[in-house]
Motif scaffolding. Structure first.
Motif, PDB file in Angstrom:
ATOM      1  N   ILE A 263      -6.696   0.319  -0.855  1.00 18.70           N
ATOM      2  CA  ILE A 263      -7.151  -0.572   0.218  1.00 18.70           C
ATOM      3  C   ILE A 263      -7.718  -1.856  -0.378  1.00 18.70           C
ATOM      4  O   ILE A 263      -7.419  -2.972   0.085  1.00 18.70           O
ATOM      5  N   ASP A 264      -8.500  -1.723  -1.424  1.00 17.26           N
ATOM      6  CA  ASP A 264      -9.072  -2.901  -2.079  1.00 17.26           C
ATOM      7  C   ASP A 264      -7.999  -3.734  -2.781  1.00 17.26           C
ATOM      8  O   ASP A 264      -8.010  -4.964  -2.705  1.00 17.26           O
TER       9      ASP A 264
ATOM     10  N   LYS B 186      -1.459   7.161  -8.784  1.00 15.05           N
ATOM     11  CA  LYS B 186      -2.459   8.160  -8.435  1.00 15.05           C
ATOM     12  C   LYS B 186      -3.768   7.505  -8.002  1.00 15.05           C
ATOM     13  O   LYS B 186      -4.820   8.157  -7.955  1.00 15.05           O
ATOM     14  N   MET B 187      -3.701   6.225  -7.697  1.00 12.00           N
ATOM     15  CA  MET B 187      -4.894   5.518  -7.227  1.00 12.00           C
ATOM     16  C   MET B 187      -5.419   6.163  -5.958  1.00 12.00           C
ATOM     17  O   MET B 187      -4.643   6.672  -5.128  1.00 12.00           O
ATOM     18  N   SER B 188      -6.737   6.160  -5.790  1.00 17.02           N
ATOM     19  CA  SER B 188      -7.315   6.675  -4.550  1.00 17.02           C
ATOM     20  C   SER B 188      -6.973   5.725  -3.406  1.00 17.02           C
ATOM     21  O   SER B 188      -6.636   4.558  -3.622  1.00 17.02           O
ATOM     22  N   ILE B 189      -7.075   6.238  -2.198  1.00 17.64           N
ATOM     23  CA  ILE B 189      -6.763   5.405  -1.033  1.00 17.64           C
ATOM     24  C   ILE B 189      -7.743   4.233  -0.958  1.00 17.64           C
ATOM     25  O   ILE B 189      -7.349   3.111  -0.614  1.00 17.64           O
ATOM     26  N   GLU B 190      -8.977   4.472  -1.325  1.00 16.02           N
ATOM     27  CA  GLU B 190      -9.975   3.393  -1.306  1.00 16.02           C
ATOM     28  C   GLU B 190      -9.600   2.296  -2.313  1.00 16.02           C
ATOM     29  O   GLU B 190      -9.740   1.100  -2.017  1.00 16.02           O
TER      30      GLU B 190
ATOM     31  N   ALA C  24       0.836  -1.203   0.000  1.00 17.02           N
ATOM     32  CA  ALA C  24       0.000   0.000   0.000  1.00 17.02           C
ATOM     33  C   ALA C  24       0.873   1.256   0.000  1.00 17.02           C
ATOM     34  O   ALA C  24       0.586   2.219  -0.726  1.00 17.02           O
ATOM     35  N   ALA C  25       1.927   1.250   0.789  1.00 15.89           N
ATOM     36  CA  ALA C  25       2.834   2.406   0.850  1.00 15.89           C
ATOM     37  C   ALA C  25       3.467   2.666  -0.507  1.00 15.89           C
ATOM     38  O   ALA C  25       3.599   3.818  -0.948  1.00 15.89           O
TER      39      ALA C  25
ATOM     40  N   SER D 182     -11.336   0.853   8.411  1.00 10.35           N
ATOM     41  CA  SER D 182     -10.824   1.403   9.671  1.00 10.35           C
ATOM     42  C   SER D 182      -9.634   0.584  10.178  1.00 10.35           C
ATOM     43  O   SER D 182      -8.677   1.137  10.742  1.00 10.35           O
ATOM     44  N   HIS D 183      -9.695  -0.718   9.963  1.00  9.42           N
ATOM     45  CA  HIS D 183      -8.591  -1.590  10.381  1.00  9.42           C
ATOM     46  C   HIS D 183      -7.336  -1.281   9.567  1.00  9.42           C
ATOM     47  O   HIS D 183      -6.218  -1.281  10.103  1.00  9.42           O
ATOM     48  N   PHE D 184      -7.538  -1.005   8.263  1.00 15.27           N
ATOM     49  CA  PHE D 184      -6.403  -0.642   7.411  1.00 15.27           C
ATOM     50  C   PHE D 184      -5.734   0.638   7.916  1.00 15.27           C
ATOM     51  O   PHE D 184      -4.513   0.708   8.062  1.00 15.27           O
ATOM     52  N   TYR D 185      -6.544   1.669   8.192  1.00 12.00           N
ATOM     53  CA  TYR D 185      -5.997   2.946   8.654  1.00 12.00           C
ATOM     54  C   TYR D 185      -5.242   2.769   9.974  1.00 12.00           C
ATOM     55  O   TYR D 185      -4.166   3.343  10.181  1.00 12.00           O
ATOM     56  N   LYS D 186      -5.808   1.961  10.858  1.00 14.63           N
ATOM     57  CA  LYS D 186      -5.183   1.723  12.153  1.00 14.63           C
ATOM     58  C   LYS D 186      -3.827   1.039  11.991  1.00 14.63           C
ATOM     59  O   LYS D 186      -2.828   1.446  12.595  1.00 14.63           O
ATOM     60  N   ASN D 187      -3.771  -0.001  11.153  1.00 17.93           N
ATOM     61  CA  ASN D 187      -2.517  -0.733  10.934  1.00 17.93           C
ATOM     62  C   ASN D 187      -1.492   0.124  10.208  1.00 17.93           C
ATOM     63  O   ASN D 187      -0.291   0.063  10.513  1.00 17.93           O
ATOM     64  N   PHE D 188      -1.952   0.909   9.236  1.00 20.28           N
ATOM     65  CA  PHE D 188      -1.023   1.742   8.469  1.00 20.28           C
ATOM     66  C   PHE D 188      -0.328   2.748   9.387  1.00 20.28           C
ATOM     67  O   PHE D 188       0.899   2.907   9.342  1.00 20.28           O
TER      68      PHE D 188
END
Length: 384
Positions: A351-352, A344-348, A336-337, A360-366
């Motif tokens: 994530i997919d 230029k992919m969106s964060i969403e 992801a990083a 929310s789990h992704f944001y927490k782990n990141f």
């Protein structure tokens, strides 16, 4: 080959044809070490880790009188730390009173990659590193010491040394030029992730280096008569010495070009030294998890490699220090990083793509791994 890379190679050829002469010049420490060596050669001394141990050997075997210095003429330590080379120096408990000794190299801090010459006539000093080192014999020859064995390296030989591996180089002639390229372990994974996606012995070596808890292998590559690699090494050295605006981007590009050239033309010339063959190479497991990160679980992983879930779970933990779930999370986060910086992919969308269903789990782990949110990470990466 891309136009940018072609331009880099052409620039190196133009700017660095006379560079060998400048590299041949003896440093002050080399001049003093040479006096000791000429008076009483120490080619056959046993590798040691301290100046005192060398002094004891030298005095015991000394046949011709010479003034012997009380202190080493350069930085001699059993271990070198990232903070000494890549940021403002800090004192480590392991330095055992050597914190006041000053590094001759590198000339510039605050860089992710540093390139410098190995000192000629430096005694055979074994040491470990907290970072990754690439050593290239640019001219002449040298000896390399590893686990009680001595390897004679010739011009064009290249050694990739992982962190924490005790080793030593020795050059005993004015025309022996060995160039060291050092980089943070973390920077290696972040900047050179394209290498890890390749399917070859060298890429598998890097995967094992990054994910195995205990790793005692290194790579020796014979690149003799490869002028492109020689030009790249010159470019790395000159760019590292210049430390100009944009140097980090150029240095990263040179290193990627270097490894690309090695993989393309010298994969068959690579030898893994001092390593044991695993029952199931951990790099194969890591590659499988990376490719199938969206759907893989411990059951499917075990089935693919025809192993029990218990065995492969213990194997991953033993070899990497991670549990399966931790390793999978780490691989997803680092992918992801990379996508945040390189696309230029969106964060969403990212994530997919990396295989998360719980946003929310992704944001927490990141944030737990990188210390910032995905948006902040992207902004920081673009800014640099």
């Amino acid at each position: 080959m891309s136009p940018v890379i072609v331009c880099l190679v052409k620039e190196v050829k133009i700017l660095n044809s006379p560079s060998l002469n400048s590299l041949m010049k003896l440093e002050t420490a080399e001049i003093e070490y040479k006096k000791l060596y000429v008076a009483n050669p120490y080619d056959n001394f046993k590798p040691v880790s301290t100046w005192q141990a060398f002094a004891d050997q030298y005095r015991a075997k000394m046949k011709n009188p010479v003034k012997f210095p009380d202190q080493p003429l350069s930085d001699i330590r059993p271990r070198f730390f990232e903070s000494e080379f890549f940021s403002q120096p800090v004192t480590h408990p392991e330095q055992n009173g050597n914190s006041n000794s000053k590094l001759i190299y590198p000339p510039h801090l605050n860089s992710e990659i540093v390139v410098f010459k190995h000192l000629r006539y430096l005694p055979i000093m074994e040491h470990t590193l907290e970072f990754v080192k690439i050593s290239y014999v640019l001219n002449g020859h040298c000896k390399f010491f590893l686990n009680g064995k001595t390897y004679d390296l010739e011009q064009g030989d290249l050694v990739i040394v992982p962190p924490n591996l005790k080793q030593a180089f020795f050059c005993n002639a004015d025309d022996d030029i060995v160039v060291n390229i050092i980089m943070r372990r973390s920077s290696f994974e972040d900047a050179f992730s394209p290498l890890l996606m390749e399917q070859n012995d060298i890429s598998n070596f890097f995967l094992r280096m990054l994910y195995r808890r205990e790793f005692s292998q290194l790579v020796l590559v014979h690149c003799d008569n490869d002028k492109e690699i020689e030009h790249i090494i010159f470019g790395l050295y000159m760019e590292s010495q210049a430390s100009m605006h944009g140097s980090q981007i150029i240095l990263n590009s040179y290193v990627l070009l270097l490894f690309g050239q090695i993989i393309r033309n010298h994969a068959d010339d690579a030898t893994i030294l001092e390593g044991n063959i695993d029952e199931q190479p951990v790099s194969n497991i890591i590659q499988y998890i990376r490719v199938n990160r969206k759907d893989v679980n411990l059951e499917s992983l075990a089935q693919h490699f025809n192993l029990s879930e218990g065995y492969i779970s213990r194997f991953i933990k033993r070899e990497t220090g991670y549990s399966f779930s931790q390793l999978l999370r780490d691989i997803k986060m680092r992918e992801a990083a990379k996508l945040l910086i390189s696309t230029k992919m969106s964060i969403e969308e990212i994530i997919d793509k990396v295989g998360y269903t719980d946003v929310s789990h992704f944001y927490k782990n990141f944030k737990k791994i990188f210390g910032v949110t995905p948006a902040e990470y992207r902004q920081k990466g673009v800014g640099h």
